[in-house]
Design an enzyme around this catalytic site. Sequence first.
Site, PDB file in Angstrom:
ATOM      1  N   LYS A 102      -5.260  -1.025  -2.242  1.00 34.11           N
ATOM      2  CA  LYS A 102      -4.618  -0.084  -1.318  1.00 34.11           C
ATOM      3  C   LYS A 102      -5.561   0.430  -0.227  1.00 34.11           C
ATOM      4  O   LYS A 102      -5.132   0.755   0.876  1.00 34.11           O
ATOM      5  CB  LYS A 102      -4.041   1.099  -2.098  1.00 34.11           C
ATOM      6  CG  LYS A 102      -2.888   0.737  -3.036  1.00 34.11           C
ATOM      7  CD  LYS A 102      -1.636   0.354  -2.287  1.00 34.11           C
ATOM      8  CE  LYS A 102      -0.444   0.161  -3.218  1.00 34.11           C
ATOM      9  NZ  LYS A 102       0.735  -0.389  -2.496  1.00 34.11           N
ATOM     10  N   GLU A 124       3.322   8.559   0.669  1.00 34.08           N
ATOM     11  CA  GLU A 124       4.023   8.580  -0.608  1.00 34.08           C
ATOM     12  C   GLU A 124       3.149   7.836  -1.602  1.00 34.08           C
ATOM     13  O   GLU A 124       2.330   7.015  -1.208  1.00 34.08           O
ATOM     14  CB  GLU A 124       5.380   7.879  -0.480  1.00 34.08           C
ATOM     15  CG  GLU A 124       5.350   6.340  -0.577  1.00 34.08           C
ATOM     16  CD  GLU A 124       4.626   5.641   0.576  1.00 34.08           C
ATOM     17  OE1 GLU A 124       4.497   6.258   1.650  1.00 34.08           O
ATOM     18  OE2 GLU A 124       4.177   4.490   0.396  1.00 34.08           O
ATOM     19  N   SER A 390      -4.841  -6.739  -8.641  1.00 34.79           N
ATOM     20  CA  SER A 390      -4.743  -5.801  -7.522  1.00 34.79           C
ATOM     21  C   SER A 390      -5.351  -4.427  -7.795  1.00 34.79           C
ATOM     22  O   SER A 390      -5.696  -3.707  -6.877  1.00 34.79           O
ATOM     23  CB  SER A 390      -3.276  -5.647  -7.118  1.00 34.79           C
ATOM     24  OG  SER A 390      -2.501  -5.284  -8.246  1.00 34.79           O
TER      25      SER A 390
END
Lengths: 406, 269
Positions: A102, A124, A390
């Site tokens: 991210k 969010e 991830s």
Amino acid sequence: MSPNKTVNNKDNQDKFPDSKGHFGLYGGRYVGETLMPALLELDEAYNKIVPDPSFQFEFKRLLQDYVGRPTPLFYAKRLSEYLKGAYIYLKREDLAHTGAHKINNTLGQALLAKRMGKTKLIAETGAGQHGVATATAAALFGMECRIFMGTEDIHRQAPNVQRMKLLGAEVVPVTSGTMTLKDAMNEAMRFWVGAVRDTFYVIGSVAGPHPYPVMVREFQKVIGNETREQILKKSGGLPAVLIACVGGGSNAMGLFYAFMNDPVEMIGVEAAGKGIETGKHAATLGQGTVGVLHGSKSYMLQDEQGQIQEAHSIAAGLDYPGVGPEHSLLKDLNRVQYVSIDNNQALEAFKLLCVLEGIIPALESSHAIACAMAEAARRPQNEIIIVNLSGRGDKDLDIVSAYNFK
Amino acid sequence: MTNRIDNTFEALKQKKEKALIGFITAGDPNISGSLNIITAMCKSGLDILELGVPFSDPTADGPVIQQSSARALKDGVNLRAVLEMTGRLREETSIPIILFSYYNPIYAYGAKAFYKDALTAGADGVLVVDLPPEESDEMTSQWSGNEVALIRLVAPTTPLKRMAQIAQSASGFIYLVSKTGVTGSDGLDTEDINDKIELLRSTTKLPICVGFGISTADDVAAIAAVADGVVIGSAFERLIEDNLDNPDLASILANKVYEFKKATKLMGS
């Protein structure tokens, strides 16, 4: 019926999205008028600022010196041997600063926000990884930060809530609807409508209105670019298949994009939750229909009247009834195959990766690992599978222990 | 072709009044209760009805309308039911009915069937809150005519050039959003609204109605002094929320309409 290995040619790939953000039938900008001028401004700024060499220089420097890129591509030898099939390589996004992919995107967007003169960031978050990554970027650039998170997720991803607070962000609990990622996004959009003049909304996935899907892909494509270079160097050839989990779909797009014109299979793994047959799942592409949610047209879980349905997954980051519009197109083109893995399969994969490789994966990424295990077992030994690992699983220890010891 | 919306604004002009437009979520708190409330409001002076189609994810709405939407959904109200309600209301009242919806329920229903059924039911206009002009061709290209007006939103963030573009494809009236924020937000800046109306008037001859955050009779009077109509939503829905078990719910709403309607007649006083 095997999936197409390429989208025909380079031209085909480059024509998506069009100037209004349409990926074929999907994407677009479905928002209230108050936000439209902001999205048009963002689109203009994105096209002007991001290609600029000084932006690229600063972004790349941050990815290298702050995030720790390139992240390694690791041959999971013991896991591969255990499965007695194809070679499994792991793209170690879990080793990126803050523990997930991210951060690539939040640094890109925060850098853009700064150059646009915006002083406040909102985001969010579901699993909390995007929230942590946004809070981190805000701290790094000295910006105010507010993160919207469903109370259900605040409860199940408590460590990330603490991290966000330590990083100086305000965490706003969202109690509406299902109290998960979907509602956090609703609330972030509502807040943005009121604060649009000085606030930049950092969307965490390849979802939302144009230009977010293309912008997030742009900031995440570094994953695939590195992977392609690394595997060519390590093995002298391309992998047979790429595997990534898909909630909104940012880590998958990030890995897949560089290989779009290569003869490489791709599998996106959705969450089957408690089982597709129970109806309690998040298999948007597998089970959903086309609709409009959160600013773009895509597949989604909804009833016949167009009311959005609840998604279910043990992994908060996959617990979302929508998906990025480009994935909808890739599904229709049959370029990517979308499958699903349930809670129990993901937990098994989680445990196996811990004991065989000494890596604690995020529950989201565990879905991709589970799929890779099945693929490895049925493929010949000379094939290479690359899995996007991830994120790391520290945030999930409470959930996993509850399951293990029951 | 003249229609109920044009006729309403023309008649109000003759009477030197401004339009009182009421937003009510269809089926809140349930279908029969909602029909009673709306019928009573129409009889008490409401000039135009905005009938809200409940949606699971109303991202442009504040808590009051979110709750009203949730109550209606709980009672099983969907677009099909709203169109049926429209037909029944059309038997009770001749005021214009505008269907106010998010796009997804219309997309799921099918834009072609929606136009046909809305027209048959007696709807006069449609406002789709998350369908900007850039995306709306896919809906209107499936419409078999233009007898249902497409009401467009103009926001405080809309620049002049874009106002003109929006006005060009609008019909019925223009809905000017009074402030940045969701429905039901506090605080009105009438001076700012005044400026926006003047700008907007330079781009269109359509009536201009102002909504968002208008909650008292004084607000109504202040907006009515400068706009052609005043839209009230959350203030009505809050009354419903506060009186869910009150047998006089319909007359409470009717009284509020009466009070607000009076405030639209006070121009120049």
